[in-house]
Design an enzyme around this catalytic site. Structure first.
Site, mmCIF file in Angstrom:
data_model
loop_
_atom_site.group_PDB
_atom_site.id
_atom_site.type_symbol
_atom_site.label_atom_id
_atom_site.label_comp_id
_atom_site.label_asym_id
_atom_site.label_seq_id
_atom_site.Cartn_x
_atom_site.Cartn_y
_atom_site.Cartn_z
ATOM 1 N N HIS A 25 22.809 30.530 59.027
ATOM 2 C CA HIS A 25 23.088 30.821 60.441
ATOM 3 C C HIS A 25 22.655 29.607 61.256
ATOM 4 O O HIS A 25 21.560 29.564 61.811
ATOM 5 C CB HIS A 25 22.322 32.077 60.875
ATOM 6 C CG HIS A 25 22.713 32.609 62.218
ATOM 7 N ND1 HIS A 25 22.677 33.950 62.521
ATOM 8 C CD2 HIS A 25 23.145 31.993 63.352
ATOM 9 C CE1 HIS A 25 23.056 34.137 63.774
ATOM 10 N NE2 HIS A 25 23.336 32.941 64.299
ATOM 11 N N HIS A 27 24.527 27.104 64.130
ATOM 12 C CA HIS A 27 25.652 26.673 64.968
ATOM 13 C C HIS A 27 25.532 25.165 65.122
ATOM 14 O O HIS A 27 24.586 24.686 65.745
ATOM 15 C CB HIS A 27 25.600 27.359 66.333
ATOM 16 C CG HIS A 27 25.727 28.846 66.257
ATOM 17 N ND1 HIS A 27 26.944 29.493 66.298
ATOM 18 C CD2 HIS A 27 24.791 29.823 66.125
ATOM 19 C CE1 HIS A 27 26.757 30.811 66.211
ATOM 20 N NE2 HIS A 27 25.456 31.031 66.094
ATOM 21 N N HIS A 205 28.390 38.048 64.223
ATOM 22 C CA HIS A 205 27.169 38.330 64.969
ATOM 23 C C HIS A 205 27.223 39.789 65.420
ATOM 24 O O HIS A 205 28.231 40.236 65.979
ATOM 25 C CB HIS A 205 27.085 37.439 66.207
ATOM 26 C CG HIS A 205 26.710 36.020 65.924
ATOM 27 N ND1 HIS A 205 27.332 35.257 64.966
ATOM 28 C CD2 HIS A 205 25.755 35.231 66.494
ATOM 29 C CE1 HIS A 205 26.785 34.047 64.963
ATOM 30 N NE2 HIS A 205 25.829 34.004 65.869
ATOM 31 N N GLU A 208 22.203 41.572 67.842
ATOM 32 C CA GLU A 208 21.199 40.663 68.409
ATOM 33 C C GLU A 208 20.727 41.279 69.724
ATOM 34 O O GLU A 208 19.618 41.763 69.845
ATOM 35 C CB GLU A 208 21.792 39.270 68.625
ATOM 36 C CG GLU A 208 20.822 38.282 69.282
ATOM 37 C CD GLU A 208 21.467 36.968 69.681
ATOM 38 O OE1 GLU A 208 20.718 36.031 69.993
ATOM 39 O OE2 GLU A 208 22.714 36.870 69.699
ATOM 40 N N ASP A 286 19.573 29.066 63.822
ATOM 41 C CA ASP A 286 20.526 29.417 64.871
ATOM 42 C C ASP A 286 20.993 28.183 65.653
ATOM 43 O O ASP A 286 21.968 27.539 65.266
ATOM 44 C CB ASP A 286 19.922 30.470 65.805
ATOM 45 C CG ASP A 286 20.970 31.257 66.587
ATOM 46 O OD1 ASP A 286 22.166 31.046 66.353
ATOM 47 O OD2 ASP A 286 20.586 32.082 67.432
ATOM 48 N N ASP A 287 20.321 27.862 66.752
ATOM 49 C CA ASP A 287 20.642 26.693 67.576
ATOM 50 C C ASP A 287 19.359 25.872 67.744
ATOM 51 O O ASP A 287 18.710 25.919 68.798
ATOM 52 C CB ASP A 287 21.174 27.133 68.946
ATOM 53 C CG ASP A 287 22.457 27.932 68.841
ATOM 54 O OD1 ASP A 287 23.535 27.319 68.813
ATOM 55 O OD2 ASP A 287 22.372 29.177 68.767
#
Length: 350
Positions: A25, A27, A205, A208, A286-287
């Protein structure tokens, strides 16, 4: 299950850094560090609404998913040429190699770029070239997963899929990301069905900020193989039981969840609850440019906050390998390497 002997607490961080692991995961646009954003802006003549790297970084005070997405899309505006996409991905791969990531499955958002007039070929070819070089130069197995932006229409997703199909050999699956609340998975039922017909892996997704019902829909309507995030599943005992029984992977992102106020503090995170309930939870960044850390930083901070054990460490690394879309022979090799790493630490300590 591999029999894990505990290592002394002071050596656990070293073990977390050393163990081979997969990241499922990430991005890739969310790995754009402020320094690279400004460098690419200069290279491409793009004006930014921030005076400096420091001013941009200071804006990373998010209250929810949308407040993050606003800055995320502004940062992506500097990506215009194939080399930009390569450079962004390569910077991530170098950090991943340092974190002992052996497998990375990168999310990318083509609609973020094609809407600005950037051709699909530019996006995919730049990222794919970085994936190939990561394998040959860094020993990282890497593939791309194309994500549809859920705040846009399913028709837009179909159009994006059609644009991407000439490059079908360069991505292995599709996902669903962007603003979750108000955009349930079933909104994309037809396009996901088409992607299944094409033999693409399916992830989404869900859970969340959205409710457990979104996870049910992702499983039953979209027929996904993995749930990205999924932390709200803890609110639904029947869903928890199903996820555990079916070994449906969750790609959990603790620092992201804290930064976006899903959990007020990292010590409040439910990762231990998910693991102890037998779910195939994995840990991811994630980011990372926006949320305060790449993969090992997520491991180190989460283990410190939740007082997780050596067994949890092995389980998370093993789950990540099991949940990846890599060939079985690669999974076997990485699992062997994982077990050898744990044995090495035990031998050192006893």
């Amino acid at each position: 299950m591999f029999k894990v002997h505990p290592v002394p607490a002071h050596r656990l961080p070293e073990l977390l850094r050393a163990m081979p692991k997969a990241e499922l995961h990430i991005h890739i646009e969310g790995s754009l560090e402020p320094e690279m954003i400004f460098a690419l802006a200069r290279r491409n003549g793009v004006a930014l609404p921030y005076a400096s790297v420091e001013a941009l970084r200071a804006a990373y005070a998010f209250t929810d998913l949308q407040s993050f997405l606003d800055i995320y899309y502004a940062g992506a505006s500097v990506l215009l040429k194939e080399q930009d996409f390569f450079d962004m991905a390569w910077a991530y791969f170098e950090k991943a190699a340092a974190d002992n990531v052996v497998r990375a499955e990168l999310f990318f958002d083509p609609q973020t770029h094609t809407a600005r007039g950037v051709p699909m070929a530019v996006v995919i070819n730049g990222l794919h070239r970085a994936c190939v070089d990561a394998g040959s130069q860094l020993g990282i197995s890497a593939d791309l997963i194309l994500c549809f932006l859920r705040h846009l229409s399913e028709e837009d997703a179909f159009a994006t899929l059609e644009q991407a199909l000439p490059f079908r050999d360069r991505f292995i699956g599709v996902g669903l990301d962007s603003s979750e609340v108000g955009h349930p998975p079933e909104k994309f039922a037809r396009v996901f069905a088409r992607c299944a017909e094409l033999g693409l892996h399916l992830v989404a997704h869900a859970g969340e900020e959205g409710p457990p019902a979104y996870i049910w829909s992702a499983l039953d309507v979209l027929k996904v193989e993995r749930i990205d995030h999924g932390v709200q599943s803890a609110k639904d005992p029947a869903l928890m039981a199903r996820l555990a029984k079916e070994r449906t992977p969750l790609t959990v992102c603790p620092l992201s969840n804290q930064k976006l106020c899903v959990f007020p503090d990292l010590k409040d995170h439910n990762l231990r609850t998910l693991l102890d309930a037998g779910l195939c939870a994995t840990l991811n960044s994630d980011d990372p440019a926006y949320f305060g850390g790449y993969l090992n930083e997520n491991f180190l901070q989460t283990f410190a906050a939740l007082h997780l054990s050596t067994q949890h460490a092995w389980t998370l690394a093993h789950n990540s390998i099991e949940a990846s879309f890599a060939p079985a022979v690669d999974k076997q090799r990485w699992t062997h390497q994982l077990n050898q790493t744990f044995e090495r630490f035990v031998e050192h300590d006893y």
